[in-house]
Scaffold this active site. Structure first.
Site, short mmCIF file in Angstrom:
data_model
loop_
_atom_site.label_atom_id
_atom_site.label_comp_id
_atom_site.label_asym_id
_atom_site.label_seq_id
_atom_site.Cartn_x
_atom_site.Cartn_y
_atom_site.Cartn_z
N SER A 1 39.80 5.30 1.61
CA SER A 1 40.00 4.55 2.84
C SER A 1 40.23 5.50 4.00
O SER A 1 40.83 6.56 3.85
CB SER A 1 41.20 3.60 2.70
OG SER A 1 41.48 2.98 3.93
N SER B 1 -14.36 1.88 -10.16
CA SER B 1 -13.94 1.15 -8.97
C SER B 1 -12.44 1.36 -8.84
O SER B 1 -11.77 1.70 -9.82
CB SER B 1 -14.25 -0.34 -9.13
OG SER B 1 -13.51 -1.13 -8.22
N THR B 2 -11.92 1.16 -7.64
CA THR B 2 -10.47 1.15 -7.51
C THR B 2 -9.86 0.16 -8.48
O THR B 2 -8.76 0.38 -9.02
CB THR B 2 -10.07 0.77 -6.07
OG1 THR B 2 -10.47 1.81 -5.18
CG2 THR B 2 -8.56 0.56 -5.95
N ASN B 3 -10.60 -0.92 -8.76
CA ASN B 3 -10.04 -2.03 -9.52
C ASN B 3 -9.88 -1.75 -11.01
O ASN B 3 -9.28 -2.55 -11.73
CB ASN B 3 -10.89 -3.29 -9.32
CG ASN B 3 -10.99 -3.66 -7.85
OD1 ASN B 3 -10.22 -3.18 -7.03
ND2 ASN B 3 -11.94 -4.51 -7.51
#
Length: 477
Positions: free
Chosen positions: A324, A146-148
């Site tokens: 500067s 699973s992606t999980n």
């Protein structure tokens, strides 16, 4: 999912309908949808090659376990393995298109990897991209996953690799600070607390102090990174292992450890591990510690080099650019300034990671993508900061030795060195009189006959003021 091909494009179908893709694209329809849905940041997967490698390692290990269980043919496994090896060799990274920050808890990233690996595998098998009946992003490349579990495993592997990449850069900065500390070991200067004169020290001690506070963080980083070697591969959707066969998780993690050469282990409780992203919270916290110290060092460098005539002016930073557009001759401490800004960004990423980690709900943390992006970005930023600080600043610092010595001689702070010999109250009276009259502590002590010149010179010898000493000296009266 299925497809049909024309000379210019192919058409793929999924749950939501059909879309056209370039005929030679190695990504598929779900990657395309992810690109369209998540035009969020400028951070795409292809900016993080070690994360892409983490995805390749994860898919290779999963394929090996599935092959051992008889769930992939020899041809399919060999083709998937070859595809992963191609990616690890740096090929096809431009096909990883989705935004790192995305909804869906990383599904777009997982499918981007599944589709690219499937299409590379198809080419190894002699087929065209999109001919998924021979090797499918879902049924073969994503088999038993699973992606999980695949996505966080890839994050862990990618972040551990990133940690190993970062360490040498930090160590080089530490070495640069130590070298400068040795170079300045003989230069006496005033130490300061709360920006007020304190007691004498050496400029070398200042730089060795910088080195030591960073060196102390190496252990914390190592300890935090070790958590990445525990993965939940095989937990699948919520930690129950649904859609995988017995033994798959163990075989996949064993393969992952062998392929990477690292001591990768399987989480003991898969349900808990699937929603737990605290390893990223912990590593970001370790990086924040480094960032805080980097900014402190940068602030000190700016103060010590301030001037050139109306500031402390104890050291000179390498001049890197005109400072500067209106004030001629002005040169700014641009390198410490940019390093502090990197530190602020890392601190902000740590807060984001903490908040996202807290947002886990039930059996998943859908906010994991932003956590991964914060971690990978912070590592990259710190690597550049370490290199920039040591090569463009630290290595070229010079000391204004005469200014440092003069400040010690004129400082009221040297009276502290007299405390053990004339007592705190007497030393306080001398300090007060020196402030009121503008006379030096040295002159007042001699005028009042408190110590002999020989004893005073011994006490105020620079070598005796920058380390613990025991002197056989007794004040008069």
């Amino acid at each position: 999912m299925y497809m049909k091909t024309t000379n210019e494009y192919r058409v793929e179908h999924d749950l939501l309908g059909k879309r056209e893709l370039p005929v030679d694209a190695l990504y598929g329809i779900q990657t395309l949808r992810g690109v369209e849905n998540f035009s969020i940041s400028r951070f795409r997967l292809d900016q993080y090659p070690l994360f892409i490698n983490g995805l390749a390692y994860t898919k290779w290990a999963a394929a090996e376990a599935n092959h051992q269980l008889g769930l992939l043919t020899d041809e399919q496994f060999n083709a998937i393995k070859a595809a992963c090896e191609d990616i690890l060799a740096g090929k096809y990274h431009d096909q990883f298109l989705v935004d790192m920050i995305q909804g869906g808890a990383g599904t777009s990233t997982n499918m981007n990897a599944n589709e690219v690996i499937a299409n590379i595998a198809l080419m190894h098998m002699g087929h065209q991209p999109g001919e998924y009946e021979y090797c499918s992003p879902h049924d073969q490349v994503n088999r038993s996953q699973s992606t999980n579990d695949a996505y966080p495993t890839a994050i862990h592997i990618g972040l551990y690799a990133s940690h190993l990449k970062m360490l040498p850069h930090l160590k080089e900065l530490i070495a640069s600070l130590k070298k400068k500390g040795d170079e300045f070991a003989h230069i006496i200067k005033m130490g300061r607390t709360q920006l007020e004169d304190a007691v004498p020290m050496t400029l070398g001690q200042t730089f060795h102090g910088f080195a030591s506070i960073l060196e102390n963080e190496l252990l914390h980083l190592e300890e935090a990174a070790t958590d990445f070697l525990t993965v939940n591969l095989g937990a699948t959707a919520i930690g129950t292992g649904i859609c995988s066969e017995p033994g798959y998780a163990e075989k996949a993690v064993e393969a992952l450890a062998r392929i990477t050469g690292w001591k990768v282990v399987l989480s003991e409780d898969w349900v808990g591990a699937t929603s737990d992203t605290s390893c990223m919270v912990g590593y970001m916290s370790a990086m924040k510690r480094v960032a805080v110290k980097l900014s402190k060092i940068s602030n000190d460098l700016r103060l010590l080099s301030s001037g050139p005539r109306c500031g402390l002016g104890e050291i000179n930073l390498p001049a890197r650019q005109p400072g500067s557009s209106i004030m001629p001759g002005k040169v700014n401490p641009v390198i410490p300034e940019v390093v502090s800004q990197v530190a602020f960004k890392v601190m902000g990423n740590e807060l984001c990671t903490t908040m996202a980690g807290e947002a886990a709900q039930m059996e998943l943390n859908a906010m994991e993508p932003v956590m991964a992006q914060c971690c990978f970005e912070s590592i990259d930023l710190l690597i550049h900061a370490y290199d920039t600080l040591h090569t463009l600043c630290i290595d070229g610092i010079t000391a204004n030795e005469a200014k440092c010595v003069e400040e010690v001689h004129n400082s009221i702070g040297v009276v502290t060195a007299l405390n053990p010999y004339i007592g705190y109250d007497h030393a306080t009276a001398i300090a007060k009189k020196a402030l009121e009259t503008g006379q030096s502590v040295y002159k007042l002590v001699l005028e009042e006959g408190i110590l002999t010149k020989e004893d005073l010179d011994t006490i105020l010898n620079p070598k005796n003021m920058v380390r613990p000493v025991k002197l056989d000296i007794h004040a008069k009266g």
